[in-house]
Design a protein around this motif. Structure first.
Motif, PDB file in Angstrom:
ATOM      1  N   ASN A   1      -6.219  -3.096   1.444  1.00  0.00           N
ATOM      2  CA  ASN A   1      -5.418  -1.956   1.789  1.00  0.00           C
ATOM      3  C   ASN A   1      -5.989  -0.803   0.763  1.00  0.00           C
ATOM      4  OD1 ASN A   1      -3.617  -1.489  -0.727  1.00  0.00           O
ATOM      5  ND2 ASN A   1      -2.309  -3.164  -0.153  1.00  0.00           N
TER       6      ASN A   1
ATOM      7  N   GLU B   1     -14.413  -2.882   4.539  1.00  0.00           N
ATOM      8  CA  GLU B   1     -13.544  -1.536   4.835  1.00  0.00           C
ATOM      9  C   GLU B   1     -14.468  -0.520   5.292  1.00  0.00           C
ATOM     10  OE1 GLU B   1     -10.439  -2.251   4.652  1.00  0.00           O
ATOM     11  OE2 GLU B   1     -11.116  -4.077   4.185  1.00  0.00           O
TER      12      GLU B   1
ATOM     13  N   ARG C   1      -2.915   0.840   5.379  1.00  0.00           N
ATOM     14  CA  ARG C   1      -3.400  -0.781   5.337  1.00  0.00           C
ATOM     15  C   ARG C   1      -5.108  -0.262   5.847  1.00  0.00           C
ATOM     16  NH1 ARG C   1       1.184  -3.912   8.632  1.00  0.00           N
ATOM     17  NH2 ARG C   1       3.187  -2.941   7.210  1.00  0.00           N
TER      18      ARG C   1
ATOM     19  N   ALA D   1       0.789  -1.166  -0.035  1.00  0.00           N
ATOM     20  CA  ALA D   1       0.206   0.009   0.064  1.00  0.00           C
ATOM     21  C   ALA D   1       0.936   1.300   0.209  1.00  0.00           C
ATOM     22  CB  ALA D   1      -0.744   0.045   1.127  1.00  0.00           C
TER      23      ALA D   1
ATOM     24  N   ASP E   1       1.650   3.116   3.371  1.00  0.00           N
ATOM     25  CA  ASP E   1       1.563   1.992   4.207  1.00  0.00           C
ATOM     26  C   ASP E   1       0.033   2.198   4.870  1.00  0.00           C
ATOM     27  OD1 ASP E   1       2.139  -0.196   5.615  1.00  0.00           O
ATOM     28  OD2 ASP E   1       2.914   0.898   7.524  1.00  0.00           O
TER      29      ASP E   1
END
Length: 397
Positions: free
Chosen positions: A57, A339, A52, A47, A50
């Motif tokens: 991600n 998500e 996540r 990703a 980062d």
């Protein structure tokens, strides 16, 4: 009815450029089947920033909405049988492997077009499918550097700076998107498919139509200034300037208005052609000193009142809070099953009769394998056998 409703796209691409192009087709209603390894596409595990997520991600989430996931091992005999059966009923196939890889996997244009002559085959590479750089890594920063554009801005003698976005990937994605649409239109008229080749080097080079013509036709060299002038082919002052509390941008101003707005009489009466082209550093420094006396809001109010083209330098937070962004509905929001609530840039083209839509968020690996292959005629026994040999992955939501 969506513009591409009823069309099937097989997205066999990775990283950003290919998935972004396929997502654009999905935004217009195509059924995009993301073909990824049983362990998931590379981008699922890498990703940007980062960032996540829960199970997906943010990088993958942003580039793979409006797709279904089919997890399949293209290196296995069973996996190739799966692809061949899907290709027979597909409209578009997209891949962005390094030159030669598609042939080794048996998903090159010659092989797939023999199965389906109506297929639009989009091949995306870094530098072209052949030639002296065909095997070079096609990565955004490397192509920005090679494009020549970095030496059109910044300070003389300092290292060139890359753009603040993955510019080459995005431009290549749009080139592939346009190419696929044009080839589909041709097929509607003729009934015949074709191969569409897009490479990152040509994509980033050709968007510099004006700049490179200034060099090739006008024979004007790239000469950077000592001051951080924003582009070598535009008159000074042109760039960003520090205020007491931030930064503003000034573009191609009228000098009398600039002098009045900034209360800097030395700017009044300057010849824009002499000062702007041949005294860039002196002019830029004069404006920089004058702007520094004001806050950003004060400077913009004064400049805009005098008709000087200027504007704020936004952060991402500022951009999202801008009323024009809200008015344009630039961002879309939707609920993703793993998500949560997602807010992300939408499709930037407006159609009066056929608006784009988010029909589904980015899928889990192999989430739709059973659904896709079942519709293609694979029975449960065949699916179980393919799973047992590792040819497919049967993910679950």
């Amino acid at each position: 009815m969506s513009i591409l409703e009823g069309y099937t796209v097989l997205d066999c691409s990775i990283a950003m450029a290919g998935p972004f192009a396929a997502q654009r087709l999905g935004d217009l209603g195509a059924d995009v089947i993301k073909i990824e390894p049983v362990g998931g596409e590379w981008q699922r595990h890498q990703a940007a920033g980062d960032a996540r997520g829960n199970r997906i991600n943010v990088s993958f989430l942003s580039l793979n909405r409006n797709k279904r996931s089919l997890a399949v091992d293209l290196k296995s005999p069973g996996g190739r049988r799966v692809i061949e059966r899907l290709v027979a009923g597909a409209d578009v196939f997209i891949q962005n492997y390094r030159a030669g890889v598609a042939g080794r996997l048996g998903v090159d244009y010659e092989t797939l077009s023999a199965i389906n002559p109506r297929l639009i085959y989009v091949s995306m590479t870094g530098y072209g499918e052949d030639g002296p750089h065909a095997q070079w890594p096609g990565q955004d920063l490397l192509l920005q550097a090679m494009s020549g554009a970095m030496l059109s801005s910044g300070r003389k003698g300092e290292p060139p700076q890359a753009a603040g976005q993955y510019l080459v990937d995005a431009i290549t994605a749009y080139s592939a998107f346009e190419g696929a649409l044009a080839a589909l239109l041709h097929r509607e008229r003729t009934g015949v498919g074709q191969k569409v080749e897009v490479n990152m080097l040509d994509a980033i080079t050709t968007i510099q139509m004006q700049e490179l013509s200034v060099y090739t036709v006008g024979h004007v060299p790239q000469e950077r200034s000592a001051e951080p002038h924003a582009h070598v082919y535009i008159r000074s002052p042109y760039g960003t300037f520090a205020t007491r509390d931030g930064y503003i941008a000034i573009a191609m101003p009228n000098f009398p208005g600039l002098a009045r707005a900034l209360e800097e009489p030395r700017l009044d009466g300057l010849d824009p052609d002499i000062a702007g082209w041949h005294q860039r550093d002196e002019t830029f420094a004069l404006v920089r000193g004058a702007v520094a006396k004001y806050t950003s809001r004060e400077a913009l109010d004064r400049l805009l009142a005098e008709g000087v083209w200027s504007g704020p330098v936004y952060s991402y937070a500022d951009l999202l809070a801008d009323p024009q962004i809200a008015h344009n509905r630039t961002f879309v929001e939707y609920d993703h099953p793993t998500e949560g609530r997602v807010k992300t840039p939408g499709f930037p083209i407006r159609f009066s009769r056929t608006p784009s839509a988010v029909r589904r968020g980015a899928p889990l690996t192999g989430e739709h394998t059973d659904e896709i292959l079942g519709a293609a005629g694979f029975g449960e026994a065949e699916l179980a056998a393919l799973e047992a040999e590792g040819a497919i992955g049967r993910g679950r939501p």
